[in-house]
Write a protein that holds these residues in place. Structure first.
Motif, PDB file in Angstrom:
ATOM      1  N   GLY A 120       0.777  -1.089   0.022  1.00 37.79           N
ATOM      2  CA  GLY A 120       0.004   0.065  -0.042  1.00 37.79           C
ATOM      3  C   GLY A 120       0.703   1.411  -0.096  1.00 37.79           C
ATOM      4  O   GLY A 120       0.331   2.387  -0.758  1.00 37.79           O
ATOM      5  N   ASP A 121       1.960   1.158   0.665  1.00 39.76           N
ATOM      6  CA  ASP A 121       2.758   2.498   0.797  1.00 39.76           C
ATOM      7  C   ASP A 121       3.955   2.474  -0.473  1.00 39.76           C
ATOM      8  O   ASP A 121       4.878   3.446  -0.415  1.00 39.76           O
ATOM      9  CB  ASP A 121       3.416   2.569   2.096  1.00 39.76           C
ATOM     10  N   ALA A 122       3.699   1.694  -1.434  1.00 39.87           N
ATOM     11  CA  ALA A 122       4.736   1.799  -2.538  1.00 39.87           C
ATOM     12  C   ALA A 122       4.846   2.860  -3.307  1.00 39.87           C
ATOM     13  O   ALA A 122       3.610   3.841  -3.401  1.00 39.87           O
ATOM     14  CB  ALA A 122       4.354   0.419  -3.736  1.00 39.87           C
ATOM     15  N   ILE A 123       5.882   3.213  -3.571  1.00 39.63           N
ATOM     16  CA  ILE A 123       6.087   4.415  -4.581  1.00 39.63           C
ATOM     17  C   ILE A 123       6.477   4.051  -6.109  1.00 39.63           C
ATOM     18  O   ILE A 123       7.266   3.021  -6.231  1.00 39.63           O
ATOM     19  CB  ILE A 123       7.596   5.262  -4.156  1.00 39.63           C
ATOM     20  N   PHE A 124       5.249   4.308  -6.951  1.00 40.50           N
ATOM     21  CA  PHE A 124       5.331   3.901  -8.315  1.00 40.50           C
ATOM     22  C   PHE A 124       5.984   4.934  -9.222  1.00 40.50           C
ATOM     23  O   PHE A 124       6.066   6.319  -9.105  1.00 40.50           O
ATOM     24  CB  PHE A 124       4.056   3.862  -8.891  1.00 40.50           C
ATOM     25  N   VAL A 125       7.222   4.527  -9.981  1.00 43.37           N
ATOM     26  CA  VAL A 125       7.795   5.121 -10.827  1.00 43.37           C
ATOM     27  C   VAL A 125       7.477   4.699 -12.273  1.00 43.37           C
ATOM     28  O   VAL A 125       7.416   3.517 -12.749  1.00 43.37           O
ATOM     29  CB  VAL A 125       9.252   5.175 -10.752  1.00 43.37           C
ATOM     30  N   MET A 126       6.942   5.891 -13.173  1.00 38.29           N
ATOM     31  CA  MET A 126       6.500   5.348 -14.606  1.00 38.29           C
ATOM     32  C   MET A 126       7.436   5.933 -15.417  1.00 38.29           C
ATOM     33  O   MET A 126       7.657   7.180 -15.695  1.00 38.29           O
ATOM     34  CB  MET A 126       5.015   5.790 -14.774  1.00 38.29           C
ATOM     35  N   ASP A 127       8.007   5.286 -16.478  1.00 45.68           N
ATOM     36  CA  ASP A 127       8.754   5.424 -17.376  1.00 45.68           C
ATOM     37  C   ASP A 127       7.985   6.086 -18.723  1.00 45.68           C
ATOM     38  O   ASP A 127       6.683   5.842 -18.590  1.00 45.68           O
ATOM     39  CB  ASP A 127       9.828   4.435 -18.022  1.00 45.68           C
ATOM     40  N   GLY A 128       8.521   6.774 -19.856  1.00 40.92           N
ATOM     41  CA  GLY A 128       8.046   7.126 -20.958  1.00 40.92           C
ATOM     42  C   GLY A 128       7.731   5.904 -21.912  1.00 40.92           C
ATOM     43  O   GLY A 128       7.885   4.807 -21.624  1.00 40.92           O
ATOM     44  N   LYS A 173      10.435   2.619   2.243  1.00 42.64           N
ATOM     45  CA  LYS A 173       9.292   2.445   1.445  1.00 42.64           C
ATOM     46  C   LYS A 173       9.718   1.636   0.125  1.00 42.64           C
ATOM     47  O   LYS A 173      10.932   1.841  -0.408  1.00 42.64           O
ATOM     48  CB  LYS A 173       8.631   3.890   0.936  1.00 42.64           C
ATOM     49  N   PRO A 174       8.937   0.748  -0.396  1.00 43.69           N
ATOM     50  CA  PRO A 174       9.099   0.013  -1.568  1.00 43.69           C
ATOM     51  C   PRO A 174       9.002   1.091  -2.754  1.00 43.69           C
ATOM     52  O   PRO A 174       8.129   1.856  -2.756  1.00 43.69           O
ATOM     53  CB  PRO A 174       8.190  -1.084  -1.482  1.00 43.69           C
ATOM     54  N   VAL A 175      10.000   0.748  -3.681  1.00 44.43           N
ATOM     55  CA  VAL A 175       9.846   1.566  -4.946  1.00 44.43           C
ATOM     56  C   VAL A 175       9.854   0.648  -6.047  1.00 44.43           C
ATOM     57  O   VAL A 175      10.534  -0.283  -6.351  1.00 44.43           O
ATOM     58  CB  VAL A 175      11.204   2.457  -5.265  1.00 44.43           C
ATOM     59  N   ILE A 176       8.894   0.617  -6.935  1.00 39.43           N
ATOM     60  CA  ILE A 176       8.600  -0.152  -8.119  1.00 39.43           C
ATOM     61  C   ILE A 176       8.628   0.769  -9.443  1.00 39.43           C
ATOM     62  O   ILE A 176       7.787   1.706  -9.602  1.00 39.43           O
ATOM     63  CB  ILE A 176       7.247  -0.620  -7.839  1.00 39.43           C
ATOM     64  N   LEU A 177       9.524   0.474 -10.133  1.00 41.28           N
ATOM     65  CA  LEU A 177       9.430   0.957 -11.421  1.00 41.28           C
ATOM     66  C   LEU A 177       8.809   0.290 -12.781  1.00 41.28           C
ATOM     67  O   LEU A 177       9.000  -1.237 -12.560  1.00 41.28           O
ATOM     68  CB  LEU A 177      10.904   1.206 -11.794  1.00 41.28           C
ATOM     69  N   PHE A 178       8.179   0.767 -13.410  1.00 38.22           N
ATOM     70  CA  PHE A 178       7.442   0.116 -14.516  1.00 38.22           C
ATOM     71  C   PHE A 178       8.041   0.725 -15.830  1.00 38.22           C
ATOM     72  O   PHE A 178       7.744   1.793 -16.131  1.00 38.22           O
ATOM     73  CB  PHE A 178       5.672  -0.110 -14.593  1.00 38.22           C
ATOM     74  N   THR A 179       8.733  -0.345 -16.752  1.00 45.83           N
ATOM     75  CA  THR A 179       9.423   0.506 -17.610  1.00 45.83           C
ATOM     76  C   THR A 179       9.245  -0.426 -18.993  1.00 45.83           C
ATOM     77  O   THR A 179       9.075  -1.678 -18.788  1.00 45.83           O
ATOM     78  CB  THR A 179      10.545   0.954 -17.422  1.00 45.83           C
ATOM     79  N   GLY A 180       9.481   0.138 -20.156  1.00 47.20           N
ATOM     80  CA  GLY A 180       9.750  -0.964 -21.419  1.00 47.20           C
ATOM     81  C   GLY A 180      11.018  -0.972 -21.716  1.00 47.20           C
ATOM     82  O   GLY A 180      12.003  -0.482 -21.006  1.00 47.20           O
ATOM     83  N   ASP A 181      11.321  -2.066 -22.529  1.00 40.07           N
ATOM     84  CA  ASP A 181      12.628  -2.410 -22.812  1.00 40.07           C
ATOM     85  C   ASP A 181      13.318  -1.245 -23.613  1.00 40.07           C
ATOM     86  O   ASP A 181      14.400  -1.044 -23.431  1.00 40.07           O
ATOM     87  CB  ASP A 181      12.631  -3.795 -23.698  1.00 40.07           C
ATOM     88  N   ALA A 199      20.384   0.700  -3.083  1.00 42.92           N
ATOM     89  CA  ALA A 199      19.068   1.224  -3.532  1.00 42.92           C
ATOM     90  C   ALA A 199      18.325   0.017  -3.910  1.00 42.92           C
ATOM     91  O   ALA A 199      18.140  -0.416  -5.264  1.00 42.92           O
ATOM     92  CB  ALA A 199      19.074   2.451  -4.361  1.00 42.92           C
ATOM     93  N   ASN A 200      17.627  -0.822  -3.032  1.00 40.94           N
ATOM     94  CA  ASN A 200      16.781  -2.084  -3.334  1.00 40.94           C
ATOM     95  C   ASN A 200      15.579  -1.719  -3.989  1.00 40.94           C
ATOM     96  O   ASN A 200      14.396  -2.047  -3.409  1.00 40.94           O
ATOM     97  CB  ASN A 200      16.700  -3.045  -2.119  1.00 40.94           C
ATOM     98  N   LEU A 201      15.507  -1.077  -5.240  1.00 40.59           N
ATOM     99  CA  LEU A 201      14.394  -1.018  -5.862  1.00 40.59           C
ATOM    100  C   LEU A 201      13.961  -2.222  -6.578  1.00 40.59           C
ATOM    101  O   LEU A 201      14.850  -2.840  -6.904  1.00 40.59           O
ATOM    102  CB  LEU A 201      14.627   0.145  -7.061  1.00 40.59           C
ATOM    103  N   VAL A 202      12.586  -2.095  -7.358  1.00 42.56           N
ATOM    104  CA  VAL A 202      12.305  -3.179  -7.950  1.00 42.56           C
ATOM    105  C   VAL A 202      12.060  -2.742  -9.511  1.00 42.56           C
ATOM    106  O   VAL A 202      11.360  -1.527  -9.552  1.00 42.56           O
ATOM    107  CB  VAL A 202      11.087  -3.931  -7.554  1.00 42.56           C
ATOM    108  N   ALA A 203      12.566  -3.257 -10.362  1.00 44.54           N
ATOM    109  CA  ALA A 203      12.449  -2.657 -11.902  1.00 44.54           C
ATOM    110  C   ALA A 203      11.760  -3.670 -12.618  1.00 44.54           C
ATOM    111  O   ALA A 203      12.519  -4.861 -13.009  1.00 44.54           O
ATOM    112  CB  ALA A 203      13.640  -2.334 -12.592  1.00 44.54           C
TER     113      ALA A 203
END
Length: 299
Positions: A120-128, A173-181, A199-203
């Protein structure tokens, strides 16, 4: 239209391509605390500088006593119906799980699954790129500061550096990146930075072997198969391991939740390389009328 604190996105097509003319008789009155924003992105009949709360309070006080409001009771309900219908379209695509080829996951299913398993407390990162439309549709951050996205510049590759910074600034806080190839490939070397700074992020990399947004333009607008949108099937999990991270590849939707859980429990940066297929978003079909009348060379 009384626009209070509304900056009118530079994507809002009011009197600029794709043109949406103002209906006859309609006036736009804009109130914003920043005077430079008045009339910047849309033409206004009146512009006033002021704090939103204070200005609205003064306007209400200025109305004659006993003023009746003729609000359309069905307006909000109609907007909610449009929203529900739109998400029903998205979920119908997600429910198919795989792309048209039948062997690689579609972006709708993957994005929805990330949200289902994200804390619930995740920080979402959106790529272009193409993946951003699916991210904007499904990501539901708990807080306005828990989503990182820079719109309007046609950017790609900013996601990973932003995720590194977000994780360093928010260790708890958990950080989750969603990106394309395609976008990931622009700045993949920043995984080394993540490793070096713990920096134990998740990509999550949606690997569809295409420059996805340009494939949409190729198929819907240019209709030119020679447009170079194809890329090779990069093994981003191997790249991640070479840069000191944890990496794994998945090709089944039910593998994503457990993979995300493992990634969030480790003290290393993690890449989840998803075998995906370019997935057109319902918004993509607007490109045909956005570009109506434009001439493109055919080779």
């Amino acid at each position: 239209v009384l626009a209070v604190g509304c900056k009118f996105s530079n994507w809002t097509p009011v009197h600029k391509p794709p043109q949406q003319p103002i209906p006859p008789g309609q006036k736009i009155i804009q109130i914003d605390i920043e005077p430079a924003m008045l009339g910047k992105n849309a033409p206004v009949d009146e512009g006033y500088q002021g704090d939103a709360r204070e200005t609205i309070t003064l306007l209400l006080e200025a109305l004659p006593e006993g003023t009746q409001y003729a609000a359309d009771a069905g307006w909000l309900a109609s907007l909610m119906k449009v929203k529900q219908d739109f998400f029903a379209k998205l979920d119908a695509i997600a429910d198919t799980v795989y792309g048209a080829g039948g062997s690689r996951l579609n972006a709708a299913a993957v994005t929805r699954e990330i949200v289902r398993h994200a804390p619930g407390d995740a920080i979402f990162v959106m790529d272009g790129g193409q993946i951003s439309t699916w991210s904007m549709s499904y990501f539901k951050p708990q807080d306005a500061h828990h989503v990182i996205w820079n719109a309007g510049m046609g950017h790609m590759g900013n996601g990973l550096p932003q995720a590194v910074g977000a994780k360093i600034a928010n260790r708890d806080k958990p950080v989750i990146l969603f990106t394309g190839d395609g976008a990931a490939g622009c700045t993949i070397q920043e995984l080394e930075t993540a490793t070096r700074h713990h920096a134990n992020l998740v990509a999550v990399i949606f690997n569809d072997c295409h420059w996805g947004a340009y494939r949409v333009l190729r198929d819907l607008v240019l209709k030119n198969e020679k447009l170079g949108t194809d890329t090779t099937d990069v093994d981003f999990s191997a790249v991640a391991r070479g840069l000191g991270c944890t990496g794994g590849r998945i090709d089944k939707l039910d593998e994503l939740g457990p993979a995300l859980k493992r990634a969030l429990s480790t003290d290393q940066p993690t890449v989840i390389d998803v075998a995906g297929e370019t997935t057109m978003h319902p918004m993509d079909f607007n490109w045909s009328w956005i570009t109506h009348g434009m001439q493109f060379p055919q080779r």
